[in-house]
Scaffold this motif. Structure first.
Motif, mmCIF file in Angstrom:
data_model
loop_
_atom_site.group_PDB
_atom_site.id
_atom_site.type_symbol
_atom_site.label_atom_id
_atom_site.label_comp_id
_atom_site.label_asym_id
_atom_site.label_seq_id
_atom_site.Cartn_x
_atom_site.Cartn_y
_atom_site.Cartn_z
ATOM 1 N N GLU A 111 13.885 -8.405 -5.189
ATOM 2 C CA GLU A 111 12.831 -8.874 -6.337
ATOM 3 C C GLU A 111 11.661 -9.601 -6.057
ATOM 4 O OE1 GLU A 111 15.983 -12.650 -5.207
ATOM 5 O OE2 GLU A 111 15.775 -9.910 -5.335
ATOM 6 N N ARG A 112 11.188 -9.567 -4.656
ATOM 7 C CA ARG A 112 10.055 -9.909 -4.405
ATOM 8 C C ARG A 112 9.800 -8.408 -3.054
ATOM 9 N NH1 ARG A 112 11.267 -15.034 0.007
ATOM 10 N NH2 ARG A 112 8.924 -14.128 0.153
ATOM 11 N N ARG A 113 9.999 -7.929 -3.340
ATOM 12 C CA ARG A 113 9.562 -6.620 -3.014
ATOM 13 C C ARG A 113 8.563 -5.991 -4.149
ATOM 14 N NH1 ARG A 113 14.960 -3.728 -0.626
ATOM 15 N NH2 ARG A 113 15.739 -5.495 0.359
ATOM 16 N N THR A 114 7.702 -6.521 -3.871
ATOM 17 C CA THR A 114 6.136 -6.855 -5.281
ATOM 18 C C THR A 114 4.877 -5.998 -4.339
ATOM 19 O OG1 THR A 114 5.291 -8.551 -5.164
ATOM 20 C CG2 THR A 114 6.904 -8.380 -6.553
ATOM 21 N N PRO A 115 4.403 -5.089 -5.159
ATOM 22 C CA PRO A 115 2.694 -4.731 -4.689
ATOM 23 C C PRO A 115 2.067 -5.545 -4.169
ATOM 24 C CG PRO A 115 2.990 -3.915 -7.119
ATOM 25 C CD PRO A 115 4.229 -4.288 -6.223
ATOM 26 N N ASN B 111 4.541 -2.119 10.496
ATOM 27 C CA ASN B 111 5.461 -3.740 10.584
ATOM 28 C C ASN B 111 5.695 -4.485 8.911
ATOM 29 O OD1 ASN B 111 5.563 -3.371 13.093
ATOM 30 N ND2 ASN B 111 4.036 -3.744 14.344
ATOM 31 N N ALA B 112 4.319 -4.123 7.912
ATOM 32 C CA ALA B 112 4.086 -4.632 7.296
ATOM 33 C C ALA B 112 5.202 -3.945 6.293
ATOM 34 C CB ALA B 112 2.709 -3.948 6.010
ATOM 35 N N LEU B 113 6.345 -2.832 6.468
ATOM 36 C CA LEU B 113 7.106 -2.329 6.154
ATOM 37 C C LEU B 113 7.747 -2.896 5.975
ATOM 38 C CD1 LEU B 113 4.947 1.335 4.831
ATOM 39 C CD2 LEU B 113 5.866 -0.145 3.335
ATOM 40 N N ARG B 114 7.978 -3.052 7.072
ATOM 41 C CA ARG B 114 9.863 -3.357 7.794
ATOM 42 C C ARG B 114 9.393 -4.674 6.999
ATOM 43 N NH1 ARG B 114 9.886 -4.530 13.602
ATOM 44 N NH2 ARG B 114 8.469 -6.191 13.352
ATOM 45 N N ALA B 115 8.819 -5.702 7.054
ATOM 46 C CA ALA B 115 9.130 -7.311 6.994
ATOM 47 C C ALA B 115 8.792 -6.577 5.017
ATOM 48 C CB ALA B 115 7.723 -7.478 6.269
ATOM 49 N N LEU B 116 8.800 -6.376 4.635
ATOM 50 C CA LEU B 116 8.701 -6.099 2.913
ATOM 51 C C LEU B 116 10.465 -5.826 2.218
ATOM 52 C CD1 LEU B 116 6.903 -5.889 0.135
ATOM 53 C CD2 LEU B 116 7.534 -3.225 0.697
ATOM 54 N N ALA C 210 0.091 -8.324 0.922
ATOM 55 C CA ALA C 210 -0.014 -9.595 1.813
ATOM 56 C C ALA C 210 0.230 -10.011 2.996
ATOM 57 C CB ALA C 210 0.625 -10.643 1.315
ATOM 58 N N LEU C 211 1.279 -9.009 3.083
ATOM 59 C CA LEU C 211 2.450 -9.011 4.472
ATOM 60 C C LEU C 211 1.672 -7.803 5.471
ATOM 61 C CD1 LEU C 211 6.069 -8.080 3.160
ATOM 62 C CD2 LEU C 211 5.040 -10.180 4.494
ATOM 63 N N LEU C 212 0.963 -6.645 3.987
ATOM 64 C CA LEU C 212 -0.044 -5.949 5.448
ATOM 65 C C LEU C 212 -0.822 -7.265 6.062
ATOM 66 C CD1 LEU C 212 -3.213 -3.925 6.135
ATOM 67 C CD2 LEU C 212 -0.983 -2.771 6.047
ATOM 68 N N SER C 213 -1.979 -7.665 5.218
ATOM 69 C CA SER C 213 -3.073 -8.610 5.943
ATOM 70 C C SER C 213 -2.706 -10.185 7.077
ATOM 71 C CB SER C 213 -3.382 -9.662 4.799
ATOM 72 O OG SER C 213 -4.185 -9.183 3.345
ATOM 73 N N GLU C 214 -0.796 -10.318 6.581
ATOM 74 C CA GLU C 214 -0.491 -11.077 7.616
ATOM 75 C C GLU C 214 -0.220 -10.267 9.184
ATOM 76 O OE1 GLU C 214 3.132 -12.682 6.153
ATOM 77 O OE2 GLU C 214 2.068 -13.605 4.391
ATOM 78 N N GLN C 215 0.304 -9.101 8.990
ATOM 79 C CA GLN C 215 0.507 -8.366 9.977
ATOM 80 C C GLN C 215 -0.746 -7.946 11.098
ATOM 81 O OE1 GLN C 215 3.177 -7.181 10.928
ATOM 82 N NE2 GLN C 215 4.829 -8.537 10.065
#
Length: 286
Positions: free
Chosen positions: A72-76, A61-66, A81-86
């Motif tokens: 330009e927003r696909r940063t480490p 889910n985090a990678l899909r959201a990324l 942060a997306l991982l934490s949100e998911q």
């Protein structure tokens, strides 16, 4: 794509069996589990969540959201942060173990973004693909293959199927080539998106390994032939059950070590006798 693979996508027979990689794998592993998963209603009692499944779903889910973000927003940092949100804690031993794996998973996705080019936007994210096919060229479709691919890239005019992995062992080229699921996604992606698709990849987040394989028409047909054999057995058992056949005989339990972590263990006496119950976190990547 029709010309590339040589499969017949013309008018299909009146009755086709729809199959997905998950359904075929479940039936092949244990017909009893297939029946409980897809046919029995109400669904029999299941176990609680498994930590390794929770972990895999969160990373997916985090990678899909990324990849849904502008390049330009696909940063480490954003990936972490997306991982934490998911994040979810289902199946972990306790809060401390869940927190440790959350930090580990954040490191996985950060390293993935650091070491791979994520600037191209995929043509499919969790994309549903489907195709009527026959393993034998020139013959009417004999089944419909379908499923949801983790990611579909386009590189140099051809599609590439990408599947994320978070398990204990890093995959290799043989595993990528031998994966019936990836082969089915390749054929269905080519049919759905109307572009050639021969390359399949397994991306293992814990180690950063990318295991890739290039399929040929012949290797894809071999996978489809095996899928068709399983689909025919599945259809025969399902039809016999609908005609009043014995459910336990038509869908026997295939007992073994995997019974320790089967979702339907609470509803399967044979499985309970075959192996002691596994703890919900035992299959986590070390």
């Amino acid at each position: 794509m029709v010309e590339q693979l040589g499969f017949e996508f013309a008018v299909a027979p009146k009755r086709l069996t729809k199959v997905s990689p998950a359904r075929l794998a479940t039936f092949a592993d244990c017909p009893r589990r297939y029946r409980m998963s897809y046919l029995d209603r109400p669904t029999p009692t299941r176990t609680g969540p498994w930590a390794h499944s929770t972990l895999g779903a969160v990373v997916h889910n985090a990678l899909r959201a990324l990849f849904e973000l502008p390049p330009e927003r696909r940063t480490p940092v954003r990936a972490a942060a997306l991982l934490s949100e998911q994040w979810q804690d289902g199946g972990f031993a306790d809060a401390a173990q869940a927190a440790a794996y959350r930090e580990r998973a954040k490191a996985w996705v950060m390293e993935y973004v650091e070491h791979n080019d994520v600037s191209d936007t995929p043509v499919g994210l969790e994309r549903w693909v489907s195709a009527p096919v026959n393993p034998e060229p020139g013959k009417p479709a004999s089944m419909i293959i379908e499923g949801r691919a983790d990611r579909i890239d386009e590189r140099d005019g051809e599609l590439v199927v990408v599947d994320y992995k978070t398990g204990r062992r890093a995959p290799d080229e043989y595993e990528a080539r031998a994966s019936q699921a990836l082969a089915m996604y390749a054929v269905a992606s080519a049919r759905t998106l109307r572009r050639p698709c021969n390359r399949v990849e397994l991306h293992h987040l814990p180690t950063g390994t990318i295991a890739a394989a290039e399929h040929t028409d012949a290797s894809l047909r071999r996978h489809l032939a095996r899928a068709e054999e399983t689909a025919e057995d599945l259809r025969a058992a399902t039809d016999s059950l609908a005609d009043g056949g014995d459910a336990r005989e038509l869908f026997p339990a295939q007992v073994g070590p995997r019974c320790a972590w089967c979702d339907f263990r609470p509803s399967c006496p044979e499985g309970q006798q075959a192996a002691p119950a596994a703890k919900s976190w035992e299959l986590l990547a070390p």
